[in-house]
Design an enzyme around this catalytic site. Structure first.
Site, PDB file in Angstrom:
ATOM      1  CG  ASN A 208     -15.944  35.400  65.077  1.00 37.18           C
ATOM      2  OD1 ASN A 208     -15.374  35.712  66.123  1.00 37.18           O
ATOM      3  ND2 ASN A 208     -15.434  35.662  63.889  1.00 37.18           N
ATOM      4  CG  ASP A 276     -13.674  30.162  57.492  1.00 41.48           C
ATOM      5  OD1 ASP A 276     -12.511  30.566  57.501  1.00 41.48           O
ATOM      6  OD2 ASP A 276     -14.114  29.312  58.284  1.00 41.48           O
ATOM      7  CE  LYS A 286     -33.310  48.162  58.627  1.00 42.39           C
ATOM      8  NZ  LYS A 286     -34.262  48.880  59.453  1.00 42.39           N
ATOM      9  N   PRO A 304     -10.263  35.604  51.685  1.00 43.53           N
ATOM     10  CG  PRO A 304      -8.980  37.542  51.755  1.00 43.53           C
ATOM     11  CD  PRO A 304     -10.394  37.059  51.591  1.00 43.53           C
ATOM     12  CG  ASP A 305      -6.496  30.715  55.186  1.00 44.73           C
ATOM     13  OD1 ASP A 305      -5.711  31.310  55.958  1.00 44.73           O
ATOM     14  OD2 ASP A 305      -7.006  29.616  55.440  1.00 44.73           O
ATOM     15  CB  ILE A 306      -5.023  36.443  56.646  1.00 41.54           C
ATOM     16  CG1 ILE A 306      -6.301  37.160  56.220  1.00 41.54           C
ATOM     17  CG2 ILE A 306      -3.884  37.435  56.854  1.00 41.54           C
ATOM     18  CD1 ILE A 306      -6.943  37.985  57.309  1.00 41.54           C
ATOM     19  CG  PHE A 324      -4.334  30.873  67.816  1.00 44.72           C
ATOM     20  CD1 PHE A 324      -3.218  31.655  67.554  1.00 44.72           C
ATOM     21  CD2 PHE A 324      -4.682  30.625  69.141  1.00 44.72           C
ATOM     22  CE1 PHE A 324      -2.460  32.182  68.582  1.00 44.72           C
ATOM     23  CE2 PHE A 324      -3.930  31.148  70.180  1.00 44.72           C
ATOM     24  CZ  PHE A 324      -2.819  31.930  69.913  1.00 44.72           C
ATOM     25  CE  LYS A 338      -8.340  24.505  60.941  1.00 49.11           C
ATOM     26  NZ  LYS A 338      -9.288  25.040  61.928  1.00 49.11           N
TER      27      LYS A 338
END
Ligand code: CTP
Length: 399
Positions: A208, A276, A286, A304-306, A324, A338
């Site tokens: 990202n 996510d 490859k 996992p959502d840390i 954040f 959130k």
């Protein structure tokens, strides 16, 4: 943070001397009084007038200045300081200090002082790597001299490598740490930063646009206040700050493992842009084009959502957990939801729609949301956001 402290700043002869002008400002912003000393070589790069104008006082240059010496100027100067900083510290100044030579004012002050000395070396890469300089460095460290930098990068002489002086903000952080000062002394703070990379095959990945600039600035600001900072970072485009413990990771799962290994912490700030999803059918070979022209089908599994995991820990949860929320629409509404969903104490919301230029940019505009309400800050540089947030963390932990 450095309020009421006097810093004797010796500016040596190197092109990095121009950064020391900015360093004077940074130290003054933190409340310090800067007493500058310019070596003869330093005066070839910046003028005594510029230095004294910024420092708001006399720029000392000569050892045998009759008025000063009537008051034993060199002894006074080095005794009145709380810390002696040499920036840029040239190979020559390092050699003099290591050998205890005192042919001029700067080296005499270094020999006469009973205070801690911090040096920020800056020189050509070959001079830095020369066995004599490395030998002097070992000696200086053994003598208790603190060292910040040098950093690696393009140099004014056209070469590349270690030898660039640390940035003024890094030197200011090292100064705070050397003085054992600041409201976060004795506290451990964890910061996640940067993007995560999720492999598709050995040569491709999903990433990202996070540069890691806000996370790095935050880690620096927390260290600046005296915290021991563990900095868990994905592959960011800005380097980690000096003076923090760096744990480098690539994937979200590696980031979670590093965070868990770094606990316990008094506070944890999750500034990373974590993917996510990861590619569930990532290949260890490859992916190749086939004759039929069929594109590979990627399948995704949730990471996992840390932030949520750490926020919801039953035992050993940091006293303060900050997340954040990078949003593109209904920013405050999404961010508040959130905060509650993940269970963190504060959420720092920002609008990352392309038009704002925030993602990957140098400025940020945030709203800090906690259980009591929200507080919107004007648009400002990411380092300034970091300093305000670090001060808020320090105030919360002090309660
Ligand atoms: N975060 C995390 N681990 C994840 C995803 C997010 O620790 N797997 C943290 C981020 O570091 C940030 C906060 O959660 O502090 C919010 O990240 P964001 O990507 O905005 O939230 P998401 O949970 O991904 O929500 P959504 O994609 O629905 O906006």
């Amino acid at each position: 943070m450095l309020a009421g402290k006097t810093i004797l700043l010796i500016i040596g002869g190197g092109i990095a001397a121009y950064k020391s002008l900015d360093l004077i400002r940074r130290l003054q912003e933190r409340g310090a009084r800067v007493v500058p000393v310019l070596t003869r070589a330093g005066a070839e790069f910046v003028t005594p007038l510029a230095v004294s104008a910024l420092a708001g006082g006399k720029c000392h240059t000569e050892l045998f200045n009759l008025t000063d010496e009537a008051e034993m100027g060199h002894i006074q100067l080095s005794r009145a300081a709380d810390l002696v900083v040499v920036a840029p510290a040239t190979a020559d100044l390092m050699a003099k200090l290591a050998a205890g030579l005192a042919p001029d004012l700067a080296s005499t002050l270094l020999l006469a002082t009973d205070k801690r000395v911090l040096i920020a070396p800056a020189m050509n890469v070959r001079m830095w790597q020369h066995p004599a300089t490395q030998r002097n460095l070992v000696q200086l460290r053994a003598d208790g001299v603190a060292v910040v930098g040098p950093n690696e990068g393009d140099m004014a002489c056209g070469e590349f490598g270690p030898g660039r002086m640390a940035e003024p903000l890094e030197i200011a952080a090292a100064i705070s740490a050397a003085m054992g000062d600041g409201p976060l002394v004795g506290r451990h703070v964890l910061v996640t930063s940067g993007p995560t990379l999720e492999p598709i095959d050995p040569v491709r990945y999903i990433a990202n646009r996070s540069s890691g600039a806000q996370g790095a600035a935050l880690a620096a600001a927390l260290a600046d206040l005296g915290a021991r900072v563990t900095f868990v970072t994905g592959p960011a485009s800005v380097p980690p700050p000096a003076g923090v413990e760096v744990m480098r990771v690539e994937t979200a799962r590696e980031m979670l493992a590093a965070v868990e290994a770094a606990l316990p912490a008094d506070a944890a700030v999750f500034a990373a842009a974590v993917a996510d999803w990861r590619v569930a059918n990532a290949s260890d070979r490859k992916f190749k084009k086939d004759a039929t022209g069929t594109a590979p089908k990627l399948e995704f599994a949730e990471n996992p959502d840390i932030l949520a995991r750490i926020s919801q820990m039953k035992k050993g949860r940091p006293a303060l957990v900050v997340g954040f929320a990078a949003e593109t629409d209904n920013v405050l509404e999404h961010a508040s939801a959130k905060r509650v969903r993940k269970g963190c104490d504060w959420i720092v919301a920002n609008d990352v729609s392309p038009a704002t230029g925030i993602m990957g940019g140098v400025e940020n505009m945030v709203t800090v949301i906690d259980a009591e309400g929200s507080e919107s800050w004007p648009r400002m540089g990411k380092p300034e956001v970091a300093r305000r947030l670090a001060a808020r963390v320090a105030a919360a932990l002090a309660r």
